[in-house]
Scaffold this motif. Structure first.
Motif, mmCIF file in Angstrom:
data_model
loop_
_atom_site.group_PDB
_atom_site.id
_atom_site.type_symbol
_atom_site.label_atom_id
_atom_site.label_comp_id
_atom_site.label_asym_id
_atom_site.label_seq_id
_atom_site.Cartn_x
_atom_site.Cartn_y
_atom_site.Cartn_z
ATOM 1 N N LEU A 1 10.841 -0.620 -2.717
ATOM 2 C CA LEU A 1 10.288 0.592 -2.116
ATOM 3 C C LEU A 1 10.961 1.838 -2.687
ATOM 4 O O LEU A 1 12.176 1.971 -2.616
ATOM 5 N N PRO A 2 10.155 2.760 -3.244
ATOM 6 C CA PRO A 2 10.701 3.940 -3.912
ATOM 7 C C PRO A 2 10.899 5.129 -2.974
ATOM 8 O O PRO A 2 11.331 6.184 -3.410
ATOM 9 N N TYR A 3 10.559 4.978 -1.704
ATOM 10 C CA TYR A 3 10.590 6.126 -0.803
ATOM 11 C C TYR A 3 11.748 6.030 0.197
ATOM 12 O O TYR A 3 12.388 4.998 0.350
ATOM 13 N N THR A 4 11.983 7.142 0.880
ATOM 14 C CA THR A 4 13.050 7.245 1.873
ATOM 15 C C THR A 4 12.749 6.366 3.079
ATOM 16 O O THR A 4 11.622 6.369 3.581
ATOM 17 N N ILE A 5 13.753 5.660 3.544
ATOM 18 C CA ILE A 5 13.604 4.872 4.766
ATOM 19 C C ILE A 5 14.679 5.291 5.756
ATOM 20 O O ILE A 5 15.871 5.230 5.448
ATOM 21 N N GLY A 6 14.230 5.744 6.904
ATOM 22 C CA GLY A 6 15.152 6.099 7.975
ATOM 23 C C GLY A 6 15.379 4.887 8.862
ATOM 24 O O GLY A 6 14.456 4.110 9.104
ATOM 25 N N VAL B 1 0.848 -1.197 0.000
ATOM 26 C CA VAL B 1 0.000 0.000 0.000
ATOM 27 C C VAL B 1 0.886 1.250 0.000
ATOM 28 O O VAL B 1 0.659 2.181 -0.774
ATOM 29 N N LEU B 2 1.910 1.257 0.846
ATOM 30 C CA LEU B 2 2.830 2.398 0.879
ATOM 31 C C LEU B 2 3.487 2.597 -0.479
ATOM 32 O O LEU B 2 3.604 3.721 -0.964
ATOM 33 N N ARG B 3 3.922 1.500 -1.071
ATOM 34 C CA ARG B 3 4.596 1.589 -2.380
ATOM 35 C C ARG B 3 3.650 2.185 -3.413
ATOM 36 O O ARG B 3 4.019 3.099 -4.152
ATOM 37 N N GLU B 4 2.413 1.686 -3.470
ATOM 38 C CA GLU B 4 1.431 2.180 -4.445
ATOM 39 C C GLU B 4 1.131 3.665 -4.234
ATOM 40 O O GLU B 4 1.090 4.444 -5.179
ATOM 41 N N ILE B 5 0.876 4.037 -2.979
ATOM 42 C CA ILE B 5 0.529 5.428 -2.659
ATOM 43 C C ILE B 5 1.702 6.361 -2.961
ATOM 44 O O ILE B 5 1.517 7.454 -3.499
ATOM 45 N N LYS C 1 3.340 10.894 -5.885
ATOM 46 C CA LYS C 1 4.642 11.570 -5.807
ATOM 47 C C LYS C 1 4.667 12.855 -6.640
ATOM 48 O O LYS C 1 5.277 13.828 -6.237
ATOM 49 N N ASP C 2 3.971 12.864 -7.767
ATOM 50 C CA ASP C 2 3.959 14.058 -8.619
ATOM 51 C C ASP C 2 3.004 15.133 -8.107
ATOM 52 O O ASP C 2 2.940 16.219 -8.661
ATOM 53 N N GLN C 3 2.254 14.800 -7.051
ATOM 54 C CA GLN C 3 1.316 15.771 -6.474
ATOM 55 C C GLN C 3 1.822 16.322 -5.147
ATOM 56 O O GLN C 3 1.086 16.973 -4.422
ATOM 57 N N GLY C 4 3.075 16.041 -4.825
ATOM 58 C CA GLY C 4 3.655 16.650 -3.623
ATOM 59 C C GLY C 4 3.679 15.768 -2.397
ATOM 60 O O GLY C 4 3.792 16.277 -1.278
ATOM 61 N N LEU C 5 3.595 14.442 -2.566
ATOM 62 C CA LEU C 5 3.665 13.542 -1.411
ATOM 63 C C LEU C 5 5.082 13.012 -1.228
ATOM 64 O O LEU C 5 5.721 12.598 -2.190
ATOM 65 N N GLU C 6 5.556 13.025 0.005
ATOM 66 C CA GLU C 6 6.793 12.348 0.393
ATOM 67 C C GLU C 6 6.426 11.287 1.407
ATOM 68 O O GLU C 6 5.790 11.594 2.422
ATOM 69 N N VAL C 7 6.797 10.048 1.143
ATOM 70 C CA VAL C 7 6.617 8.983 2.116
ATOM 71 C C VAL C 7 7.967 8.741 2.776
ATOM 72 O O VAL C 7 8.986 8.650 2.096
ATOM 73 N N VAL C 8 7.960 8.684 4.103
ATOM 74 C CA VAL C 8 9.179 8.386 4.853
ATOM 75 C C VAL C 8 8.894 7.198 5.759
ATOM 76 O O VAL C 8 8.047 7.278 6.649
ATOM 77 N N GLY C 9 9.546 6.093 5.490
ATOM 78 C CA GLY C 9 9.448 4.935 6.366
ATOM 79 C C GLY C 9 10.479 5.094 7.475
ATOM 80 O O GLY C 9 11.589 5.538 7.212
ATOM 81 N N VAL C 10 10.106 4.759 8.700
ATOM 82 C CA VAL C 10 11.068 4.773 9.802
ATOM 83 C C VAL C 10 11.120 3.358 10.360
ATOM 84 O O VAL C 10 10.167 2.867 10.962
ATOM 85 N N GLU D 1 3.987 6.023 -5.202
ATOM 86 C CA GLU D 1 4.053 6.194 -6.661
ATOM 87 C C GLU D 1 2.911 7.069 -7.162
ATOM 88 O O GLU D 1 3.103 7.969 -7.964
ATOM 89 N N LYS D 2 1.708 6.784 -6.671
ATOM 90 C CA LYS D 2 0.498 7.443 -7.158
ATOM 91 C C LYS D 2 0.523 8.956 -6.915
ATOM 92 O O LYS D 2 0.066 9.729 -7.755
#
Length: 149
Positions: free
Chosen positions: A76-81, A39-43, A48-57, A45-46
């Motif tokens: 996973l295309p997003y930042t992971i801390g 779900v995180l991966r899909e969201i 990202k061009d509208q200003g969303l940053e996902v950060v996994g911790v 991607e969906k």
């Protein structure tokens, strides 16, 4: 305490001002987290061009390598801390995994959700905090069903 991503770069919320931010506290060994990861991966991607940053911790993990393998396995295309010490986990007063924080573009925490999210619910929460002027209607949405006739 400074959170770093899997490559050792600092992850700072201030750097994400102006964007909608979904912070997801998770662990690679946590079954509900694993179930939610697509779900995180899909969201990510969906929107990202509208200003969303996902950060996994990532919390309560043995090594950053374990987390890196997890990120690669799920693509996973997003930042992971990597919160090896649990400092960030405790700073945010997280008691369950996964826990989600939704921060609007001005840096205001809008919503905290304990437990995994469905794609539909995650979309609702994200669309409520996207930067102004960035949201566009979905390309195609199914027509509502009329029900039994």
């Amino acid at each position: 305490y400074q959170l770093h991503d899997l490559d050792g770069n600092p992850v700072r919320l201030e750097d994400l001002r102006g964007k909608a931010v979904w912070i997801n506290f998770f662990a690679s060994w946590c079954p509900p987290c694993q179930g939610e990861t697509p779900v995180l991966r899909e969201i990510a991607e969906k929107y990202k061009d509208q200003g969303l940053e996902v950060v996994g911790v990532s919390v309560q993990e043995t090594t950053a390598d374990d987390v890196h393998e997890y990120a690669q396995r799920y693509e996973l295309p997003y930042t992971i801390g990597f919160d090896s010490s649990g400092h960030v986990f405790h700073q945010y007063r997280v008691y369950a995994l996964p826990t989600q924080f939704f921060v609007d573009p001005s840096g205001v925490l809008r919503q905290v959700v304990n437990g995994p999210l469905s794609e539909e619910r995650a979309s609702q929460l994200i669309e409520a905090i996207l930067p102004p002027g960035s949201s566009s209607p979905p390309a195609s949405s199914p027509a509502p069903s009329a029900g039994p006739s």
